[in-house]
Design an enzyme around this catalytic site. Structure first.
Site, PDB file in Angstrom:
ATOM      1  N   LYS A 232      51.999   6.031  31.645  1.00 40.28           N
ATOM      2  CA  LYS A 232      53.238   6.820  31.715  1.00 40.28           C
ATOM      3  C   LYS A 232      54.399   5.955  32.209  1.00 40.28           C
ATOM      4  O   LYS A 232      55.527   6.102  31.769  1.00 40.28           O
ATOM      5  CB  LYS A 232      53.017   8.038  32.616  1.00 40.28           C
ATOM      6  CG  LYS A 232      52.155   9.095  31.911  1.00 40.28           C
ATOM      7  CD  LYS A 232      51.714  10.202  32.827  1.00 40.28           C
ATOM      8  CE  LYS A 232      50.635   9.746  33.758  1.00 40.28           C
ATOM      9  NZ  LYS A 232      49.723  10.736  34.269  1.00 40.28           N
TER      10      LYS A 232
ATOM     11  N   HIS B 281      56.906   4.980  41.870  1.00 38.23           N
ATOM     12  CA  HIS B 281      55.935   6.037  41.581  1.00 38.23           C
ATOM     13  C   HIS B 281      54.989   6.214  42.761  1.00 38.23           C
ATOM     14  O   HIS B 281      54.475   5.236  43.300  1.00 38.23           O
ATOM     15  CB  HIS B 281      55.126   5.670  40.327  1.00 38.23           C
ATOM     16  CG  HIS B 281      54.129   6.706  39.946  1.00 38.23           C
ATOM     17  ND1 HIS B 281      54.469   7.830  39.216  1.00 38.23           N
ATOM     18  CD2 HIS B 281      52.810   6.823  40.228  1.00 38.23           C
ATOM     19  CE1 HIS B 281      53.399   8.576  39.049  1.00 38.23           C
ATOM     20  NE2 HIS B 281      52.371   7.998  39.646  1.00 38.23           N
TER      21      HIS B 281
ATOM     22  N   SER C 229      45.855   5.624  33.508  1.00 35.31           N
ATOM     23  CA  SER C 229      46.566   6.886  33.296  1.00 35.31           C
ATOM     24  C   SER C 229      47.975   6.803  33.892  1.00 35.31           C
ATOM     25  O   SER C 229      48.978   7.108  33.231  1.00 35.31           O
ATOM     26  CB  SER C 229      45.749   8.010  33.955  1.00 35.31           C
ATOM     27  OG  SER C 229      46.507   9.167  34.109  1.00 35.31           O
TER      28      SER C 229
ATOM     29  N   ASP D  38      47.163  10.207  27.141  1.00 37.99           N
ATOM     30  CA  ASP D  38      46.776  10.363  28.546  1.00 37.99           C
ATOM     31  C   ASP D  38      46.644  11.840  28.903  1.00 37.99           C
ATOM     32  O   ASP D  38      45.729  12.229  29.626  1.00 37.99           O
ATOM     33  CB  ASP D  38      47.799   9.684  29.464  1.00 37.99           C
ATOM     34  CG  ASP D  38      47.524  10.035  30.914  1.00 37.99           C
ATOM     35  OD1 ASP D  38      46.436   9.671  31.411  1.00 37.99           O
ATOM     36  OD2 ASP D  38      48.356  10.714  31.547  1.00 37.99           O
TER      37      ASP D  38
ATOM     38  N   ARG E 152      38.914  14.467  31.337  1.00 31.84           N
ATOM     39  CA  ARG E 152      38.316  13.889  32.561  1.00 31.84           C
ATOM     40  C   ARG E 152      38.134  14.976  33.620  1.00 31.84           C
ATOM     41  O   ARG E 152      37.166  14.979  34.373  1.00 31.84           O
ATOM     42  CB  ARG E 152      39.222  12.768  33.101  1.00 31.84           C
ATOM     43  CG  ARG E 152      39.152  11.499  32.290  1.00 31.84           C
ATOM     44  CD  ARG E 152      40.277  10.555  32.654  1.00 31.84           C
ATOM     45  NE  ARG E 152      40.331  10.260  34.071  1.00 31.84           N
ATOM     46  CZ  ARG E 152      41.438   9.934  34.742  1.00 31.84           C
ATOM     47  NH1 ARG E 152      42.599   9.866  34.117  1.00 31.84           N
ATOM     48  NH2 ARG E 152      41.396   9.688  36.015  1.00 31.84           N
TER      49      ARG E 152
END
Ligand code: URA
Length: 439
Positions: A189, A84, A185, A163, A170
Protein backbone atom coordinates in the site's frame (compact mmCIF):
# COMPACT_ATOMS: atom_id res chain seq x y z
CA UNK A 1 -2.52 -18.12 -16.08
CA UNK A 2 0.33 -19.91 -17.75
CA UNK A 3 1.36 -21.78 -14.54
CA UNK A 4 -0.56 -24.39 -12.56
CA UNK A 5 -1.34 -23.04 -9.08
CA UNK A 6 -0.79 -26.60 -7.80
CA UNK A 7 2.87 -26.41 -8.92
CA UNK A 8 3.42 -23.02 -7.25
CA UNK A 9 2.03 -24.37 -3.96
CA UNK A 10 4.24 -27.45 -4.31
CA UNK A 11 7.33 -25.27 -4.85
CA UNK A 12 6.58 -23.09 -1.84
CA UNK A 13 5.87 -26.17 0.29
CA UNK A 14 9.46 -27.28 -0.43
CA UNK A 15 10.88 -23.78 0.13
CA UNK A 16 11.84 -23.32 -3.54
CA UNK A 17 11.69 -19.59 -4.36
CA UNK A 18 9.11 -18.54 -6.96
CA UNK A 19 10.32 -16.51 -9.95
CA UNK A 20 9.26 -12.93 -10.67
CA UNK A 21 7.06 -14.12 -13.54
CA UNK A 22 5.37 -16.81 -11.44
CA UNK A 23 4.59 -14.29 -8.69
CA UNK A 24 3.25 -11.64 -11.09
CA UNK A 25 1.05 -14.19 -12.87
CA UNK A 26 -0.27 -15.58 -9.58
CA UNK A 27 -1.19 -12.14 -8.15
CA UNK A 28 -2.78 -11.03 -11.42
CA UNK A 29 -4.82 -14.22 -11.71
CA UNK A 30 -5.91 -14.17 -8.06
CA UNK A 31 -7.04 -10.52 -8.31
CA UNK A 32 -9.02 -11.42 -11.43
CA UNK A 33 -10.78 -14.23 -9.54
CA UNK A 34 -9.09 -16.98 -11.56
CA UNK A 35 -7.48 -18.77 -8.60
CA UNK A 36 -9.86 -20.25 -6.04
CA UNK A 37 -9.49 -19.24 -2.39
CA UNK A 38 -8.70 -22.83 -1.34
CA UNK A 39 -5.56 -22.86 -3.47
CA UNK A 40 -4.46 -19.38 -2.40
CA UNK A 41 -5.08 -20.39 1.26
CA UNK A 42 -2.75 -23.37 0.81
CA UNK A 43 -0.13 -21.08 -0.72
CA UNK A 44 -0.40 -18.57 2.16
CA UNK A 45 -0.06 -21.36 4.73
CA UNK A 46 3.05 -22.61 2.90
CA UNK A 47 4.47 -19.06 3.16
CA UNK A 48 3.56 -19.03 6.85
CA UNK A 49 5.74 -22.13 7.37
CA UNK A 50 8.48 -21.61 4.80
CA UNK A 51 8.77 -17.81 4.54
CA UNK A 52 10.02 -16.09 1.41
CA UNK A 53 13.46 -14.92 0.32
CA UNK A 54 13.95 -11.14 0.34
CA UNK A 55 13.92 -11.08 -3.45
CA UNK A 56 10.76 -13.17 -3.67
CA UNK A 57 9.03 -10.98 -1.09
CA UNK A 58 9.95 -7.80 -3.00
CA UNK A 59 8.44 -9.27 -6.20
CA UNK A 60 5.34 -10.29 -4.22
CA UNK A 61 5.03 -6.77 -2.71
CA UNK A 62 5.52 -4.98 -6.04
CA UNK A 63 3.02 -7.29 -7.75
CA UNK A 64 0.40 -6.44 -5.07
CA UNK A 65 1.21 -2.71 -5.38
CA UNK A 66 0.71 -2.94 -9.16
CA UNK A 67 -2.60 -4.83 -8.86
CA UNK A 68 -4.69 -1.60 -8.85
CA UNK A 69 -4.36 2.18 -9.06
CA UNK A 70 -1.02 3.74 -8.21
CA UNK A 71 -0.80 7.39 -7.19
CA UNK A 72 1.54 9.49 -9.32
CA UNK A 73 3.09 12.22 -7.15
CA UNK A 74 5.63 13.32 -9.78
CA UNK A 75 3.67 16.56 -10.35
CA UNK A 76 4.65 17.66 -6.83
CA UNK A 77 8.25 18.80 -6.65
CA UNK A 78 10.74 17.56 -4.06
CA UNK A 79 11.00 14.30 -2.21
CA UNK A 80 7.59 13.08 -1.05
CA UNK A 81 7.59 11.55 2.39
CA UNK A 82 5.11 9.19 3.97
CA UNK A 83 4.71 8.03 7.53
CA UNK A 84 2.95 4.87 8.54
CA UNK A 85 2.09 3.38 11.90
CA UNK A 86 1.49 -0.34 12.22
CA UNK A 87 -1.47 0.53 14.47
CA UNK A 88 -1.91 1.37 18.12
CA UNK A 89 -4.14 2.97 20.75
CA UNK A 90 -4.24 6.77 21.12
CA UNK A 91 -1.79 7.19 18.24
CA UNK A 92 -2.39 10.70 16.94
CA UNK A 93 1.23 11.37 15.89
CA UNK A 94 0.35 11.96 12.21
CA UNK A 95 -1.83 14.94 13.21
CA UNK A 96 1.27 16.54 14.72
CA UNK A 97 4.10 15.29 12.52
CA UNK A 98 2.57 16.07 9.09
CA UNK A 99 1.88 19.78 9.90
CA UNK A 100 5.35 20.09 11.48
CA UNK A 101 7.02 18.77 8.32
CA UNK A 102 4.83 21.03 6.16
CA UNK A 103 5.86 24.05 8.26
CA UNK A 104 9.47 23.04 7.67
CA UNK A 105 8.87 22.92 3.91
CA UNK A 106 8.89 19.13 3.51
CA UNK A 107 5.82 17.77 1.65
CA UNK A 108 4.08 14.83 3.30
CA UNK A 109 1.59 12.85 1.23
CA UNK A 110 -0.35 10.31 3.18
CA UNK A 111 -3.25 7.99 2.71
CA UNK A 112 -4.60 6.77 6.02
CA UNK A 113 -7.00 4.13 7.12
CA UNK A 114 -10.00 4.12 9.41
CA UNK A 115 -9.92 2.51 12.82
CA UNK A 116 -10.78 -1.16 13.20
CA UNK A 117 -10.88 -3.26 16.38
CA UNK A 118 -8.72 -1.81 19.14
CA UNK A 119 -6.67 0.44 16.85
CA UNK A 120 -7.77 3.93 15.88
CA UNK A 121 -7.45 5.46 12.41
CA UNK A 122 -6.24 8.95 11.48
CA UNK A 123 -9.08 9.43 8.99
CA UNK A 124 -11.69 8.99 11.75
CA UNK A 125 -9.82 11.49 13.92
CA UNK A 126 -9.72 14.08 11.13
CA UNK A 127 -13.36 13.49 10.25
CA UNK A 128 -14.38 14.37 13.82
CA UNK A 129 -13.78 17.96 12.64
CA UNK A 130 -17.17 19.20 11.33
CA UNK A 131 -17.28 19.45 7.53
CA UNK A 132 -13.83 17.97 6.89
CA UNK A 133 -13.77 15.59 3.93
CA UNK A 134 -11.14 12.85 3.81
CA UNK A 135 -12.32 11.34 0.55
CA UNK A 136 -10.50 13.58 -1.90
CA UNK A 137 -10.19 13.36 -5.66
CA UNK A 138 -6.67 12.99 -7.06
CA UNK A 139 -6.84 16.65 -8.17
CA UNK A 140 -7.81 17.80 -4.66
CA UNK A 141 -5.14 15.58 -3.11
CA UNK A 142 -2.41 17.12 -5.28
CA UNK A 143 -3.73 20.69 -4.92
CA UNK A 144 -3.84 20.49 -1.11
CA UNK A 145 -0.40 18.87 -1.02
CA UNK A 146 0.96 21.78 -3.08
CA UNK A 147 -0.82 24.60 -1.22
CA UNK A 148 -0.76 23.34 2.39
CA UNK A 149 2.35 21.17 2.29
CA UNK A 150 0.71 18.01 3.58
CA UNK A 151 -2.29 15.89 2.87
CA UNK A 152 -3.80 13.00 4.77
CA UNK A 153 -6.68 11.49 2.87
CA UNK A 154 -8.73 8.29 3.03
CA UNK A 155 -7.86 5.58 0.56
CA UNK A 156 -10.52 6.15 -2.10
CA UNK A 157 -8.54 4.83 -5.01
CA UNK A 158 -8.42 1.11 -5.54
CA UNK A 159 -4.96 0.79 -4.01
CA UNK A 160 -3.45 -2.69 -3.94
CA UNK A 161 -6.72 -4.66 -4.38
CA UNK A 162 -4.70 -7.91 -4.29
CA UNK A 163 -3.72 -7.07 -0.71
CA UNK A 164 -7.34 -6.38 0.20
CA UNK A 165 -8.35 -9.85 -1.06
CA UNK A 166 -5.36 -11.62 0.48
CA UNK A 167 -5.83 -9.85 3.82
CA UNK A 168 -9.47 -11.00 4.01
CA UNK A 169 -8.37 -14.56 3.20
CA UNK A 170 -5.54 -14.47 5.77
CA UNK A 171 -8.04 -13.27 8.37
CA UNK A 172 -10.02 -16.53 8.08
CA UNK A 173 -7.15 -18.97 7.49
CA UNK A 174 -4.93 -18.20 10.51
CA UNK A 175 -2.24 -16.61 8.34
CA UNK A 176 -2.34 -12.99 9.56
CA UNK A 177 0.56 -13.45 11.97
CA UNK A 178 3.27 -14.03 9.39
CA UNK A 179 6.01 -11.39 9.32
CA UNK A 180 6.62 -11.63 5.53
CA UNK A 181 2.88 -11.43 4.84
CA UNK A 182 2.36 -8.43 7.19
CA UNK A 183 5.45 -6.65 5.81
CA UNK A 184 4.41 -7.13 2.17
CA UNK A 185 0.81 -6.14 2.94
CA UNK A 186 1.82 -2.83 4.53
CA UNK A 187 4.56 -2.06 2.01
CA UNK A 188 2.37 -2.82 -1.05
CA UNK A 189 0.00 0.00 0.00
CA UNK A 190 2.91 2.34 0.72
CA UNK A 191 4.45 1.68 -2.69
CA UNK A 192 1.11 2.17 -4.46
CA UNK A 193 0.56 5.52 -2.75
CA UNK A 194 3.61 6.99 -4.38
CA UNK A 195 5.99 8.22 -1.66
CA UNK A 196 9.75 8.19 -2.26
CA UNK A 197 10.79 7.76 1.37
CA UNK A 198 8.90 6.33 4.30
CA UNK A 199 9.15 6.51 8.08
CA UNK A 200 7.50 3.50 9.70
CA UNK A 201 6.33 3.58 13.31
CA UNK A 202 6.41 -0.08 14.30
CA UNK A 203 4.38 -0.41 17.49
CA UNK A 204 5.34 -2.99 20.07
CA UNK A 205 3.41 -4.08 23.15
CA UNK A 206 -0.01 -4.96 24.57
CA UNK A 207 -1.80 -2.51 22.24
CA UNK A 208 -0.06 -3.60 19.03
CA UNK A 209 0.17 -6.42 16.49
CA UNK A 210 3.74 -7.17 17.60
CA UNK A 211 3.74 -8.01 21.29
CA UNK A 212 7.49 -8.35 21.88
CA UNK A 213 10.62 -6.49 20.81
CA UNK A 214 12.15 -9.31 18.79
CA UNK A 215 9.07 -9.69 16.55
CA UNK A 216 8.75 -5.89 16.18
CA UNK A 217 12.41 -5.75 15.10
CA UNK A 218 11.93 -8.66 12.71
CA UNK A 219 8.94 -6.91 11.08
CA UNK A 220 10.83 -3.60 10.86
CA UNK A 221 13.86 -5.35 9.34
CA UNK A 222 11.70 -7.14 6.78
CA UNK A 223 10.00 -3.89 5.68
CA UNK A 224 13.38 -2.15 5.43
CA UNK A 225 14.70 -4.96 3.19
CA UNK A 226 11.61 -4.66 0.96
CA UNK A 227 12.37 -0.90 0.77
CA UNK A 228 15.97 -1.61 -0.23
CA UNK A 229 14.87 -3.98 -3.00
CA UNK A 230 12.27 -1.51 -4.29
CA UNK A 231 14.49 1.59 -4.04
CA UNK A 232 12.60 3.30 -1.24
CA UNK A 233 14.57 4.64 1.67
CA UNK A 234 13.00 3.56 4.95
CA UNK A 235 13.47 4.40 8.60
CA UNK A 236 11.67 2.26 11.16
CA UNK A 237 11.08 3.67 14.63
CA UNK A 238 10.13 0.89 17.03
CA UNK A 239 7.95 2.45 19.72
CA UNK A 240 6.36 1.26 22.92
CA UNK A 241 2.64 0.46 22.89
CA UNK A 242 2.39 -1.11 26.35
CA UNK A 243 0.06 1.77 27.26
CA UNK A 244 -2.02 4.15 25.12
CA UNK A 245 -0.04 6.99 23.57
CA UNK A 246 -0.73 10.30 25.31
CA UNK A 247 -3.86 10.79 27.42
CA UNK A 248 -6.70 10.79 24.88
CA UNK A 249 -8.30 7.78 23.17
CA UNK A 250 -11.19 8.79 20.90
CA UNK A 251 -11.44 10.94 17.82
CA UNK A 252 -12.34 14.54 18.81
CA UNK A 253 -10.42 14.07 22.08
CA UNK A 254 -7.31 13.07 20.12
CA UNK A 255 -7.61 16.09 17.80
CA UNK A 256 -7.71 18.31 20.92
CA UNK A 257 -4.63 16.56 22.31
CA UNK A 258 -2.78 17.01 18.99
CA UNK A 259 -3.55 20.75 19.04
CA UNK A 260 -2.11 20.88 22.56
CA UNK A 261 1.15 19.40 21.21
CA UNK A 262 1.09 21.80 18.24
CA UNK A 263 0.87 24.64 20.78
CA UNK A 264 4.06 23.45 22.47
CA UNK A 265 2.43 21.44 25.30
CA UNK A 266 1.26 17.83 25.63
CA UNK A 267 2.05 14.62 27.45
CA UNK A 268 5.76 13.82 27.55
CA UNK A 269 5.83 10.40 25.80
CA UNK A 270 3.53 11.58 23.03
CA UNK A 271 5.68 14.68 22.45
CA UNK A 272 8.89 12.59 22.46
CA UNK A 273 7.54 10.21 19.83
CA UNK A 274 6.22 13.06 17.63
CA UNK A 275 9.63 14.76 17.78
CA UNK A 276 11.49 11.51 17.04
CA UNK A 277 9.29 10.73 14.01
CA UNK A 278 9.55 14.29 12.67
CA UNK A 279 13.35 14.24 13.12
CA UNK A 280 13.61 10.95 11.20
CA UNK A 281 11.41 12.34 8.42
CA UNK A 282 13.49 15.49 8.26
CA UNK A 283 16.64 13.39 8.02
CA UNK A 284 15.17 11.47 5.08
CA UNK A 285 14.05 14.64 3.31
CA UNK A 286 15.92 16.70 0.73
CA UNK A 287 16.89 19.29 3.29
CA UNK A 288 20.60 18.57 3.05
CA UNK A 289 20.36 15.98 5.81
CA UNK A 290 20.56 18.08 8.96
CA UNK A 291 22.29 16.51 11.93
CA UNK A 292 19.92 14.85 14.39
CA UNK A 293 20.52 17.74 16.86
CA UNK A 294 19.76 20.40 14.24
CA UNK A 295 16.63 18.57 13.13
CA UNK A 296 15.43 18.25 16.73
CA UNK A 297 16.00 21.96 17.37
CA UNK A 298 14.05 22.85 14.22
CA UNK A 299 11.11 20.61 15.18
CA UNK A 300 10.97 21.95 18.74
CA UNK A 301 11.02 25.53 17.50
CA UNK A 302 8.16 24.86 15.07
CA UNK A 303 6.12 23.36 17.93
CA UNK A 304 6.73 26.45 20.03
CA UNK A 305 6.16 29.16 17.41
CA UNK A 306 2.74 28.01 16.17
CA UNK A 307 3.79 27.56 12.52
CA UNK A 308 2.72 23.90 12.47
CA UNK A 309 -0.65 24.73 14.03
CA UNK A 310 -1.14 27.27 11.21
CA UNK A 311 -0.49 24.46 8.68
CA UNK A 312 -3.06 22.25 10.45
CA UNK A 313 -5.65 25.08 10.32
CA UNK A 314 -4.89 25.59 6.62
CA UNK A 315 -5.38 21.87 5.98
CA UNK A 316 -8.72 21.79 7.82
CA UNK A 317 -9.94 24.80 5.79
CA UNK A 318 -8.78 23.35 2.44
CA UNK A 319 -10.40 19.99 3.19
CA UNK A 320 -13.75 21.69 3.87
CA UNK A 321 -13.63 21.59 7.68
CA UNK A 322 -14.29 24.26 10.29
CA UNK A 323 -10.94 25.50 11.66
CA UNK A 324 -12.74 26.78 14.79
CA UNK A 325 -12.98 23.10 15.80
CA UNK A 326 -9.26 23.30 16.60
CA UNK A 327 -10.02 25.74 19.43
CA UNK A 328 -12.29 23.31 21.28
CA UNK A 329 -11.32 22.15 24.74
CA UNK A 330 -14.34 19.93 25.53
CA UNK A 331 -16.28 17.16 23.84
CA UNK A 332 -20.07 17.05 23.94
CA UNK A 333 -21.60 13.76 25.02
CA UNK A 334 -24.71 12.92 27.05
CA UNK A 335 -22.72 10.96 29.62
CA UNK A 336 -19.43 11.67 31.29
CA UNK A 337 -18.06 9.62 34.16
CA UNK A 338 -14.96 9.74 36.32
CA UNK A 339 -13.42 6.30 36.89
CA UNK A 340 -12.05 6.10 40.41
CA UNK A 341 -9.29 3.76 41.44
CA UNK A 342 -10.43 1.03 43.85
CA UNK A 343 -6.94 0.75 45.40
CA UNK A 344 -3.78 2.68 46.16
CA UNK A 345 -0.40 2.07 44.53
CA UNK A 346 1.53 2.59 41.31
CA UNK A 347 0.16 1.95 37.82
CA UNK A 348 2.33 -1.07 37.02
CA UNK A 349 1.08 -2.36 33.68
CA UNK A 350 -1.74 -1.87 31.23
CA UNK A 351 -3.57 -3.92 28.64
CA UNK A 352 -3.54 -1.14 26.02
CA UNK A 353 -5.55 -3.24 23.53
CA UNK A 354 -8.32 -3.54 26.13
CA UNK A 355 -8.33 0.27 26.66
CA UNK A 356 -8.77 0.56 22.88
CA UNK A 357 -11.67 -1.91 22.99
CA UNK A 358 -13.33 0.05 25.83
CA UNK A 359 -13.16 3.15 23.61
CA UNK A 360 -14.91 1.12 20.87
CA UNK A 361 -17.62 0.14 23.39
CA UNK A 362 -18.11 3.83 24.22
CA UNK A 363 -18.67 4.52 20.52
CA UNK A 364 -15.24 5.80 19.42
CA UNK A 365 -14.37 2.88 17.12
CA UNK A 366 -15.87 0.12 15.07
CA UNK A 367 -16.02 -3.57 15.87
CA UNK A 368 -16.49 -4.42 12.19
CA UNK A 369 -15.84 -2.64 8.93
CA UNK A 370 -18.50 -0.08 8.02
CA UNK A 371 -19.89 0.40 11.57
CA UNK A 372 -20.71 4.06 12.34
CA UNK A 373 -18.60 5.82 14.95
CA UNK A 374 -19.36 8.57 17.45
CA UNK A 375 -16.62 11.22 17.06
CA UNK A 376 -17.22 12.76 20.49
CA UNK A 377 -16.90 9.67 22.66
CA UNK A 378 -13.73 8.29 24.22
CA UNK A 379 -11.44 8.17 27.22
CA UNK A 380 -9.16 10.70 28.91
CA UNK A 381 -6.46 8.99 30.94
CA UNK A 382 -5.49 10.96 34.02
CA UNK A 383 -2.63 8.63 35.01
CA UNK A 384 0.21 7.01 33.09
CA UNK A 385 2.28 3.90 33.94
CA UNK A 386 4.57 4.63 36.89
CA UNK A 387 2.23 7.29 38.37
CA UNK A 388 1.04 6.92 41.94
CA UNK A 389 -2.71 6.73 42.49
CA UNK A 390 -4.67 6.93 45.72
CA UNK A 391 -7.81 4.91 46.47
CA UNK A 392 -10.75 6.95 45.14
CA UNK A 393 -8.48 9.09 42.93
CA UNK A 394 -9.47 9.60 39.29
CA UNK A 395 -7.82 7.09 36.92
CA UNK A 396 -9.69 8.20 33.81
CA UNK A 397 -12.74 10.01 32.52
CA UNK A 398 -15.06 8.42 29.99
CA UNK A 399 -17.34 10.20 27.51
CA UNK A 400 -20.19 8.49 25.66
CA UNK A 401 -23.71 8.86 24.31
CA UNK A 402 -24.53 5.24 25.28
CA UNK A 403 -25.93 4.95 28.79
CA UNK A 404 -26.01 1.14 28.70
CA UNK A 405 -22.23 0.75 28.42
CA UNK A 406 -21.16 2.97 31.33
CA UNK A 407 -20.95 0.22 33.95
CA UNK A 408 -19.16 -2.32 31.73
CA UNK A 409 -16.74 0.32 30.47
CA UNK A 410 -15.84 1.25 34.05
CA UNK A 411 -15.27 -2.37 35.09
CA UNK A 412 -13.18 -3.19 32.03
CA UNK A 413 -11.07 -0.05 32.30
CA UNK A 414 -10.28 -0.74 35.96
CA UNK A 415 -9.35 -4.34 35.09
CA UNK A 416 -7.09 -3.18 32.22
CA UNK A 417 -4.63 -1.67 34.74
CA UNK A 418 -2.51 -3.57 37.23
CA UNK A 419 -1.78 -1.49 40.35
CA UNK A 420 1.07 -2.60 42.59
CA UNK A 421 2.85 -1.33 45.68
CA UNK A 422 6.07 -0.66 43.77
CA UNK A 423 6.42 1.30 40.49
CA UNK A 424 7.45 -0.54 37.28
CA UNK A 425 10.88 -0.07 35.74
CA UNK A 426 10.79 3.17 33.73
CA UNK A 427 10.60 2.53 29.99
CA UNK A 428 11.08 5.14 27.24
CA UNK A 429 8.67 5.42 24.33
CA UNK A 430 11.38 4.88 21.68
CA UNK A 431 12.68 1.32 21.71
CA UNK A 432 14.96 1.43 18.67
CA UNK A 433 15.46 3.16 15.32
CA UNK A 434 16.53 1.18 12.25
CA UNK A 435 17.57 2.64 8.88
CA UNK A 436 17.84 1.28 5.37
CA UNK A 437 20.88 2.02 3.22
CA UNK A 438 20.66 5.62 1.90
CA UNK A 439 19.61 5.84 -1.77
N1 URA B 1 -1.66 -3.95 8.53
C1 URA B 1 -1.73 -4.25 7.21
O1 URA B 1 -1.95 -3.39 6.37
N2 URA B 1 -1.54 -5.56 6.85
C2 URA B 1 -1.27 -6.55 7.72
O2 URA B 1 -1.10 -7.67 7.32
C3 URA B 1 -1.22 -6.21 9.09
C4 URA B 1 -1.40 -4.89 9.46
Amino acid sequence: MKYRMYDLIEKKKHKIPLTLDEIQEMILAYTAGEIPDYQMSAFLMAVWFQGMTDEELSHFTLAMAASGDELDLSRVSGVKLDKHSTGGVGDKTTLVVAPVLAALGVPTAKMSGRGLGFTGGTVDKLESIPGLRSELTEEEFLRILRTVGFVDAAQTKELAPADKLLYALRDVTATIDSIPLIASSIMSKKLASGADKIVLDVKCGSGAFMRDISSAKALAGQMIRIGEHTEREITAVISDMDQPLGRAVGNALEVMESVEVLKGGGEERLVSLCIALAVEMLQLSDKARPTREEAEEAVKEILQNGAALDRFRAYVREAGGDPAALDRTQVETKYRKEILSDREGYLFSCDAGEVGLVSVLLGAGRAKKGDPIDPESGILLKKKLGDHIGKGEVLAEIFTNREDVLETAEERLLRAYLIKEEPPEAKGVIIDILHSEPI
